[in-house]
Design a protein around this motif. Sequence first.
Motif, mmCIF file in Angstrom:
data_model
loop_
_atom_site.group_PDB
_atom_site.id
_atom_site.type_symbol
_atom_site.label_atom_id
_atom_site.label_comp_id
_atom_site.label_asym_id
_atom_site.label_seq_id
_atom_site.Cartn_x
_atom_site.Cartn_y
_atom_site.Cartn_z
ATOM 1 N N VAL A 130 -9.248 -9.445 -11.497
ATOM 2 C CA VAL A 130 -9.238 -8.640 -10.277
ATOM 3 C C VAL A 130 -8.177 -7.568 -10.458
ATOM 4 C CG1 VAL A 130 -7.642 -10.245 -9.125
ATOM 5 C CG2 VAL A 130 -9.039 -8.679 -7.762
ATOM 6 N N LEU A 131 -8.549 -6.320 -10.164
ATOM 7 C CA LEU A 131 -7.685 -5.165 -10.385
ATOM 8 C C LEU A 131 -7.165 -4.639 -9.056
ATOM 9 C CD1 LEU A 131 -6.563 -2.800 -12.162
ATOM 10 C CD2 LEU A 131 -8.771 -1.669 -11.807
ATOM 11 N N VAL A 132 -5.842 -4.578 -8.934
ATOM 12 C CA VAL A 132 -5.206 -4.032 -7.742
ATOM 13 C C VAL A 132 -4.164 -3.006 -8.168
ATOM 14 C CG1 VAL A 132 -5.588 -6.095 -6.337
ATOM 15 C CG2 VAL A 132 -3.484 -5.881 -7.665
ATOM 16 N N SER A 133 -3.741 -2.175 -7.203
ATOM 17 C CA SER A 133 -2.764 -1.142 -7.539
ATOM 18 C C SER A 133 -1.858 -0.848 -6.363
ATOM 19 C CB SER A 133 -3.476 0.147 -7.961
ATOM 20 O OG SER A 133 -3.940 0.865 -6.832
ATOM 21 N N GLY A 134 -0.779 -0.118 -6.670
ATOM 22 C CA GLY A 134 0.120 0.311 -5.621
ATOM 23 C C GLY A 134 -0.533 1.268 -4.647
ATOM 24 N N LEU A 135 -1.551 1.980 -5.090
ATOM 25 C CA LEU A 135 -2.271 2.891 -4.199
ATOM 26 C C LEU A 135 -2.897 2.132 -3.036
ATOM 27 C CD1 LEU A 135 -4.031 5.387 -6.611
ATOM 28 C CD2 LEU A 135 -2.647 6.011 -4.637
ATOM 29 N N THR A 136 -3.531 1.023 -3.333
ATOM 30 C CA THR A 136 -4.162 0.242 -2.274
ATOM 31 C C THR A 136 -3.109 -0.328 -1.330
ATOM 32 O OG1 THR A 136 -6.031 -0.301 -3.693
ATOM 33 C CG2 THR A 136 -5.687 -1.699 -1.776
ATOM 34 N N ALA A 137 -2.038 -0.870 -1.887
ATOM 35 C CA ALA A 137 -0.981 -1.430 -1.044
ATOM 36 C C ALA A 137 -0.363 -0.385 -0.136
ATOM 37 C CB ALA A 137 0.102 -2.056 -1.921
ATOM 38 N N ALA A 138 -0.371 0.886 -0.566
ATOM 39 C CA ALA A 138 0.251 1.961 0.201
ATOM 40 C C ALA A 138 -0.592 2.431 1.381
ATOM 41 C CB ALA A 138 0.533 3.154 -0.716
ATOM 42 N N LEU A 139 -1.839 1.984 1.473
ATOM 43 C CA LEU A 139 -2.742 2.513 2.500
ATOM 44 C C LEU A 139 -2.388 2.052 3.906
ATOM 45 C CD1 LEU A 139 -6.231 2.218 0.742
ATOM 46 C CD2 LEU A 139 -4.830 4.267 1.065
ATOM 47 N N GLY A 140 -1.633 0.962 4.040
ATOM 48 C CA GLY A 140 -1.292 0.475 5.371
ATOM 49 C C GLY A 140 -0.943 -0.997 5.330
ATOM 50 N N PRO A 141 -0.550 -1.568 6.468
ATOM 51 C CA PRO A 141 -0.149 -2.983 6.491
ATOM 52 C C PRO A 141 -1.281 -3.933 6.131
ATOM 53 C CG PRO A 141 -0.228 -2.048 8.716
ATOM 54 C CD PRO A 141 -0.340 -0.904 7.766
ATOM 55 N N GLY A 142 -2.509 -3.616 6.536
ATOM 56 C CA GLY A 142 -3.635 -4.484 6.190
ATOM 57 C C GLY A 142 -3.890 -4.527 4.696
ATOM 58 N N PRO A 143 -4.044 -3.365 4.041
ATOM 59 C CA PRO A 143 -4.214 -3.376 2.594
ATOM 60 C C PRO A 143 -3.050 -4.038 1.857
ATOM 61 C CG PRO A 143 -4.916 -1.275 3.480
ATOM 62 C CD PRO A 143 -4.285 -2.030 4.618
ATOM 63 N N HIS A 157 -9.609 -18.972 -8.056
ATOM 64 C CA HIS A 157 -11.005 -18.568 -8.212
ATOM 65 C C HIS A 157 -11.347 -18.253 -9.670
ATOM 66 C CE1 HIS A 157 -10.414 -18.057 -3.897
ATOM 67 N NE2 HIS A 157 -11.722 -18.062 -3.759
ATOM 68 N N GLY A 158 -10.437 -18.606 -10.577
ATOM 69 C CA GLY A 158 -10.688 -18.390 -12.000
ATOM 70 C C GLY A 158 -10.476 -16.963 -12.461
ATOM 71 N N SER A 159 -9.723 -16.172 -11.687
ATOM 72 C CA SER A 159 -9.548 -14.755 -12.000
ATOM 73 C C SER A 159 -8.117 -14.449 -12.422
ATOM 74 C CB SER A 159 -9.887 -13.886 -10.776
ATOM 75 O OG SER A 159 -11.198 -14.144 -10.323
ATOM 76 N N ARG A 160 -7.992 -13.570 -13.416
ATOM 77 C CA ARG A 160 -6.687 -13.044 -13.791
ATOM 78 C C ARG A 160 -6.344 -11.852 -12.902
ATOM 79 N NH1 ARG A 160 -6.937 -11.986 -20.101
ATOM 80 N NH2 ARG A 160 -9.180 -11.777 -19.716
ATOM 81 N N VAL A 161 -5.070 -11.619 -12.703
ATOM 82 C CA VAL A 161 -4.613 -10.517 -11.868
ATOM 83 C C VAL A 161 -4.130 -9.377 -12.761
ATOM 84 C CG1 VAL A 161 -2.942 -9.764 -10.134
ATOM 85 C CG2 VAL A 161 -3.962 -12.052 -9.986
ATOM 86 N N VAL A 162 -4.755 -8.222 -12.603
ATOM 87 C CA VAL A 162 -4.382 -7.015 -13.332
ATOM 88 C C VAL A 162 -3.799 -6.028 -12.328
ATOM 89 C CG1 VAL A 162 -5.181 -5.112 -14.788
ATOM 90 C CG2 VAL A 162 -6.204 -7.393 -15.019
ATOM 91 N N VAL A 163 -2.593 -5.557 -12.602
ATOM 92 C CA VAL A 163 -1.924 -4.613 -11.709
ATOM 93 C C VAL A 163 -1.707 -3.298 -12.453
ATOM 94 C CG1 VAL A 163 0.176 -4.107 -10.401
ATOM 95 C CG2 VAL A 163 -0.766 -6.437 -10.411
ATOM 96 N N ASP A 164 -2.316 -2.234 -11.934
ATOM 97 C CA ASP A 164 -2.049 -0.881 -12.423
ATOM 98 C C ASP A 164 -1.174 -0.225 -11.366
ATOM 99 O OD1 ASP A 164 -2.018 1.482 -13.785
ATOM 100 O OD2 ASP A 164 -4.146 1.924 -13.569
ATOM 101 N N VAL A 165 0.093 0.026 -11.684
ATOM 102 C CA VAL A 165 1.103 0.328 -10.668
ATOM 103 C C VAL A 165 0.713 1.496 -9.766
ATOM 104 C CG1 VAL A 165 3.471 1.125 -10.342
ATOM 105 C CG2 VAL A 165 2.981 -0.764 -11.913
#
Length: 315
Positions: A130-143, A157-165
Motif C-alpha cells: 500500500v502506497l501512501v505519501s505526505g501529500l495525502t496526509a497534508a489534505l486535512g485531518p481526515g486524510p 492484511h498481508g500488505s507492506r507499507v510504502v511511503v513516498d515522502v
Amino acid sequence: MSVDVVGIGEPMVLVQPPAGGTLTASPTFEVHVAGAELNACAALSLLGRRAVLCTRLGDDAFASRVEHAAAALGVTLDAERDPTRQTGLFAKDALPDGARRVLYYRAGSAASTLDVADAGRALRHRPRAVLVSGLTAALGPGPERLVRHVAANAAAHGSRVVVDVNLRPALDPEGRAVRTLSAILPHTDLLLVGTDEAEPLFGTADPAEIVRRAGVREVVVKGGPGGCWWTADDGTLHHQPSLATEVVDPVGAGDAFAGGYLATRLAGGSPGAAAWLGSRLAADVLAHTGDTAGLPGRASAAELLAEALRRDAVR
C-alpha cells in the motif's frame, strides 16, 4: 486477480501551458490528469503490476476526466463520488528562469474528506503493498487519520507499507505530513525520500545519516541531479547516478521513480536493479511536459523491466 499495489491519494486535473509558455501569456493550455499516487500507479501498471488508486472524487466533469485517464493508464480507480464537493485541480506555470511553479486549487475537494472509513476500501484489495505519501496526509485531518490507520493495519492484511515522502510545505501550513510520516515510520517497509525534503523529518540531508535515523529496513534517498542512494539487504548504502540527459519538466519524475522502483522489487529484483529502473523512468518523465507523458509504452516498459532483472543475473 490479485492486486499488487493500492495507492491512496488525490488524482486531479492539471492545466498547464505548452512547453515554453506561461499561464499569464499562453493563448492555449494543455489539460492532463495527474497526482502523485496516480502517477506512481501508472508507472506500476505499465510495468505489468496491477495497481488500484483509492480516492474520492466530485460528481462533476473533471471526475469523469480522471476516470477516463486512469483507465487509459491501466489504473483501477476505487473512487466514491461526492455530489457536494469538487474534484481537485492544479496548474503548472513555466517561469522565466525555467523553473516550474505549481498552483493548487484543491481546498475542500472531495479527496480532502477521505477518512478512516475509507481504509476498508483500500485494504479489502489485500494488496502486496500500500502506497501512501505526505501529500495525502497534508489534505486535512481526515486524510491524516486515514494514512495513520492504514499504515498501522496494513500488515494484518498481508500488505507492506510504502511511503513516498512528497512534502509540500505550501500545501501543509499545519505540518500534518511531517507529523504523520514520523509517526508511521515504525510501520514502514520501504521509504522513499528526497534530500530536499529530509531535513524536516530527520534533521539532515546526508543520505547515510537519513538511512540511520529513519530506522526503516529499506530506504531510497533521491538526490535529483545527484542520483539516488539505496540500501542493500545487508544495510549498506550504494549510489545510482542520475540517468537524465534533458530536463523539460521536473514534476512527476519522483512519482515515476517510485513506480519503477516498486515494480522491480515486486517482480523480484534487487534494490540496485530497482534504483536503475526508477532512475530510467524518472529521466524519461523529466524530458517531457505532463506528469506521465514521458512514461514508456507497455512493450517498452516490459523490455526495461526485463533489462533491470538481467542486471541482477550478471552480478
